[in-house]
Design an enzyme around this catalytic site. Structure first.
Site, PDB file in Angstrom:
ATOM      1  N   HIS A 227      -2.514   8.898   4.066  1.00  0.00           N
ATOM      2  CA  HIS A 227      -1.817   9.670   2.872  1.00  0.00           C
ATOM      3  C   HIS A 227      -0.303  10.462   3.377  1.00  0.00           C
ATOM      4  O   HIS A 227       0.316  10.475   4.345  1.00  0.00           O
ATOM      5  CB  HIS A 227      -2.932  11.311   3.286  1.00  0.00           C
TER       6      HIS A 227
ATOM      7  N   GLU B 198       4.033   3.824   7.737  1.00  0.00           N
ATOM      8  CA  GLU B 198       2.491   4.010   7.316  1.00  0.00           C
ATOM      9  C   GLU B 198       2.077   2.573   7.824  1.00  0.00           C
ATOM     10  O   GLU B 198       1.103   2.244   8.481  1.00  0.00           O
ATOM     11  CB  GLU B 198       2.618   3.911   6.056  1.00  0.00           C
TER      12      GLU B 198
END
Ligand code: GRF
Length: 196
Positions: A117, A182
């Site tokens: 997320h 990420e």
């Protein structure tokens, strides 16, 4: 063999990062783990092309063709469970999978269902995280890898990375800066789990 099933809806850059690190680090040789399948709820998801090129099994399950959320999740479970092996249930990795999952689905995969997320949870669960970080005047933001629980964008945190918010940043600038992190932390968090 520990099969990893990655669920995507779009570009799949996190999925591609995981596939590349798994290959580079020899997860199959080290831990008998491999990315076995990529499932998308959208036929147009760019990541499917990469997965096919890599010889990874792909499947499209268009949520719009199912009568209910439950029916879609049931079909998704059937597709995922084909990658269970005796004593080795598949690891299910959500990577830009833009669907809210039913509680039944989440509890079925408890402990082996991961999500990434793009915020420092518990700040900014839900959508438009980068704009919300800018609006709140945050000086840093980042990304979280977590175990999925019934509560959207909550659950035990496995890894986080922090990036600065610069004065002239747009939401797109921030998204790009966070995305590079990420691609580093998601493969690492999965490797840490596999190692255990
Ligand atoms: C990522 O920012 C991820 O954190 C969010 O959706 C985006 C997916 O990007 N949930 P990609 O499909 O992995 O390129």
């Amino acid at each position: 063999m520990k099969n990893i099933v990655i669920l995507i809806s779009g570009g799949g850059s996190n999925m591609a990062a995981i596939v590349k690190v798994a290959r580079r680090e020899g997860w199959q040789e080290k831990w008998r783990a491999r990315v076995a399948a990529v499932i998308s709820n959208k036929a147009s998801a760019g990541g499917l092309v990469f997965a096919r090129e890599q010889g990874i099994a792909t499947e499209v399950l268009d949520h719009k063709t199912f009568a209910s959320r439950e029916a879609f999740d049931e079909a998704l479970s059937t597709a995922i469970d084909r990658f269970d092996e005796p004593g080795q249930p598949a690891l299910v990795v959500l990577a830009g999978f833009m669907r809210i999952l039913t509680p039944g689905f989440v509890s079925r995969y408890e402990g082996r269902l991961l999500n990434i997320h793009p915020s420092l949870l518990p700040a900014f669960p839900g959508l438009h995280t980068h704009q919300r970080a800018l609006d709140a005047g945050c000086k840093v933001t980042g990304v979280t890898v977590h175990q999925v629980t019934a509560d959207l964008d909550h659950g035990p945190i496995l890894a986080q990375a922090v990036v600065p918010v610069l004065a002239a940043d747009t939401a797109a600038d921030l998204a790009a800066r966070v995305l590079t992190q990420e691609h580093l932390i998601y493969p690492r968090a999965i490797a840490d789990l596999l190692q255990k």
